[in-house]
Design a protein around this motif. Structure first.
Motif, PDB file in Angstrom:
ATOM      1  N   PRO A  41      11.874  -6.740 -34.061  1.00 35.99           N
ATOM      2  CA  PRO A  41      13.070  -6.762 -33.365  1.00 35.99           C
ATOM      3  C   PRO A  41      12.988  -6.024 -31.830  1.00 35.99           C
ATOM      4  O   PRO A  41      12.299  -4.732 -31.960  1.00 35.99           O
ATOM      5  CB  PRO A  41      14.122  -5.894 -34.489  1.00 35.99           C
ATOM      6  N   GLY A  42      13.472  -6.716 -31.030  1.00 34.85           N
ATOM      7  CA  GLY A  42      13.734  -5.925 -29.625  1.00 34.85           C
ATOM      8  C   GLY A  42      12.237  -5.908 -29.023  1.00 34.85           C
ATOM      9  O   GLY A  42      12.028  -5.206 -27.979  1.00 34.85           O
ATOM     10  N   LYS A  43      11.223  -6.501 -29.670  1.00 33.22           N
ATOM     11  CA  LYS A  43       9.779  -6.302 -28.902  1.00 33.22           C
ATOM     12  C   LYS A  43       9.486  -7.644 -28.535  1.00 33.22           C
ATOM     13  O   LYS A  43       9.765  -8.870 -29.376  1.00 33.22           O
ATOM     14  CB  LYS A  43       8.906  -5.568 -29.942  1.00 33.22           C
ATOM     15  N   GLU A  44       8.265  -7.862 -27.904  1.00 30.67           N
ATOM     16  CA  GLU A  44       7.825  -9.042 -27.590  1.00 30.67           C
ATOM     17  C   GLU A  44       6.804  -9.587 -28.816  1.00 30.67           C
ATOM     18  O   GLU A  44       6.174  -8.858 -29.478  1.00 30.67           O
ATOM     19  CB  GLU A  44       6.902  -9.229 -26.303  1.00 30.67           C
ATOM     20  N   ARG A  45       6.469 -11.050 -28.797  1.00 31.77           N
ATOM     21  CA  ARG A  45       5.539 -11.338 -29.995  1.00 31.77           C
ATOM     22  C   ARG A  45       4.218 -10.917 -29.568  1.00 31.77           C
ATOM     23  O   ARG A  45       3.665 -11.113 -28.346  1.00 31.77           O
ATOM     24  CB  ARG A  45       5.640 -12.840 -29.861  1.00 31.77           C
ATOM     25  N   GLU A  46       3.449 -10.281 -30.393  1.00 30.74           N
ATOM     26  CA  GLU A  46       2.159  -9.859 -30.028  1.00 30.74           C
ATOM     27  C   GLU A  46       1.113 -10.375 -30.859  1.00 30.74           C
ATOM     28  O   GLU A  46       1.135 -10.842 -32.149  1.00 30.74           O
ATOM     29  CB  GLU A  46       2.180  -8.163 -30.291  1.00 30.74           C
ATOM     30  N   PHE A  47       0.069 -10.415 -30.362  1.00 32.65           N
ATOM     31  CA  PHE A  47      -1.399 -11.306 -31.143  1.00 32.65           C
ATOM     32  C   PHE A  47      -1.735 -10.177 -32.315  1.00 32.65           C
ATOM     33  O   PHE A  47      -1.849  -8.795 -32.107  1.00 32.65           O
ATOM     34  CB  PHE A  47      -2.426 -11.380 -30.144  1.00 32.65           C
ATOM     35  N   VAL A  48      -1.980 -10.917 -33.465  1.00 30.30           N
ATOM     36  CA  VAL A  48      -2.633 -10.035 -34.643  1.00 30.30           C
ATOM     37  C   VAL A  48      -4.212 -10.196 -34.828  1.00 30.30           C
ATOM     38  O   VAL A  48      -4.925  -9.439 -34.945  1.00 30.30           O
ATOM     39  CB  VAL A  48      -1.546 -10.208 -35.594  1.00 30.30           C
ATOM     40  N   ALA A  49      -4.387 -11.782 -34.939  1.00 27.70           N
ATOM     41  CA  ALA A  49      -5.619 -12.041 -35.262  1.00 27.70           C
ATOM     42  C   ALA A  49      -5.743 -13.309 -35.020  1.00 27.70           C
ATOM     43  O   ALA A  49      -4.990 -14.129 -35.029  1.00 27.70           O
ATOM     44  CB  ALA A  49      -6.033 -11.679 -36.838  1.00 27.70           C
ATOM     45  N   ALA A  50      -7.206 -13.895 -34.965  1.00 22.62           N
ATOM     46  CA  ALA A  50      -7.609 -15.313 -34.691  1.00 22.62           C
ATOM     47  C   ALA A  50      -8.786 -15.656 -35.175  1.00 22.62           C
ATOM     48  O   ALA A  50      -9.567 -14.708 -35.374  1.00 22.62           O
ATOM     49  CB  ALA A  50      -7.385 -15.541 -33.193  1.00 22.62           C
ATOM     50  N   ILE A  51      -8.736 -16.817 -35.734  1.00 22.95           N
ATOM     51  CA  ILE A  51     -10.217 -17.281 -36.051  1.00 22.95           C
ATOM     52  C   ILE A  51     -10.060 -18.885 -35.993  1.00 22.95           C
ATOM     53  O   ILE A  51      -9.204 -19.405 -35.660  1.00 22.95           O
ATOM     54  CB  ILE A  51     -10.143 -17.143 -37.656  1.00 22.95           C
ATOM     55  N   ARG A  52     -11.505 -19.701 -35.709  1.00 28.78           N
ATOM     56  CA  ARG A  52     -11.470 -20.857 -35.655  1.00 28.78           C
ATOM     57  C   ARG A  52     -11.205 -21.545 -37.031  1.00 28.78           C
ATOM     58  O   ARG A  52     -11.558 -20.956 -37.945  1.00 28.78           O
ATOM     59  CB  ARG A  52     -12.849 -21.316 -35.196  1.00 28.78           C
ATOM     60  N   TRP A  53     -10.397 -22.417 -37.115  1.00 28.00           N
ATOM     61  CA  TRP A  53     -10.032 -23.143 -38.262  1.00 28.00           C
ATOM     62  C   TRP A  53     -10.878 -23.261 -39.060  1.00 28.00           C
ATOM     63  O   TRP A  53     -11.013 -23.217 -40.406  1.00 28.00           O
ATOM     64  CB  TRP A  53      -8.967 -24.215 -38.048  1.00 28.00           C
ATOM     65  N   SER A  54     -12.128 -23.770 -38.542  1.00 27.01           N
ATOM     66  CA  SER A  54     -13.325 -24.346 -39.487  1.00 27.01           C
ATOM     67  C   SER A  54     -13.939 -22.811 -39.840  1.00 27.01           C
ATOM     68  O   SER A  54     -14.929 -22.922 -40.871  1.00 27.01           O
ATOM     69  CB  SER A  54     -14.227 -25.182 -38.592  1.00 27.01           C
ATOM     70  N   GLY A  55     -13.861 -21.817 -39.314  1.00 27.05           N
ATOM     71  CA  GLY A  55     -14.502 -20.639 -39.986  1.00 27.05           C
ATOM     72  C   GLY A  55     -15.797 -20.587 -39.102  1.00 27.05           C
ATOM     73  O   GLY A  55     -16.438 -19.577 -39.356  1.00 27.05           O
ATOM     74  N   SER A  56     -16.115 -21.120 -38.168  1.00 23.35           N
ATOM     75  CA  SER A  56     -17.616 -21.566 -37.717  1.00 23.35           C
ATOM     76  C   SER A  56     -17.905 -20.129 -36.720  1.00 23.35           C
ATOM     77  O   SER A  56     -18.975 -20.232 -36.425  1.00 23.35           O
ATOM     78  CB  SER A  56     -17.615 -22.738 -36.882  1.00 23.35           C
ATOM     79  N   SER A  57     -17.014 -19.618 -36.326  1.00 25.48           N
ATOM     80  CA  SER A  57     -17.248 -18.480 -35.209  1.00 25.48           C
ATOM     81  C   SER A  57     -16.573 -17.354 -35.679  1.00 25.48           C
ATOM     82  O   SER A  57     -15.800 -17.362 -36.872  1.00 25.48           O
ATOM     83  CB  SER A  57     -16.904 -18.966 -33.989  1.00 25.48           C
TER      84      SER A  57
END
Length: 128
Positions: A41-57
């Motif tokens: 609440p009251g904050k900007e949306r922030e990045f948490v984690a990412a992955i290629r959907w295939s999991g290849s990288s």
């Protein structure tokens, strides 16, 4: 029509764990980046984690969650997960999954603007 549906949020005490799921329908993703973002609440949306959907990288994490959160994907289920351990009150937020439309992107996008598909969000509340 592509849909992303998050689940697994809830109320947990500090130090506890939750596993969020993001199930995709309407399209089978492969090279696209999938990411988790959060917004308190009251904050900007922030990045948490990412992955290629295939999991290849490799995976990519925000410094605030490194060592505590793990992102993974299951191609057979067309689902991306976020395992959250050692939760802290400051992890309280609505968590969103998102998918990048650009299958040729090289670097991991951490800006919300880079992502095209979004889920509706799931609330995570960590009590102290």
């Amino acid at each position: 029509q592509v849909q992303l549906v998050e689940s697994g949020g809830g109320l947990v005490q500090a130090g506890g764990s939750l596993r969020l799921s993001c199930a995709a329908s309407g399209h089978t993703f492969s090279r696209n980046f999938a990411a988790w973002f959060r917004q308190a609440p009251g904050k900007e949306r922030e990045f948490v984690a990412a992955i290629r959907w295939s999991g290849s990288s490799g995976t990519n994490y925000a410094d605030s969650v490194k060592g505590r959160f793990t992102i993974s994907s299951d191609n057979a289920k067309n689902t991306v997960y976020l395992q959250m351990n050692s939760l802290k009150p400051e992890d309280t937020a609505v968590y969103y999954c998102a998918v990048d439309l650009n299958v040729f992107r090289i670097g991991v996008p951490q800006s919300p603007g880079a992502y095209y598909y979004w889920g509706q969000g799931t609330q995570v509340t960590v009590s102290s």
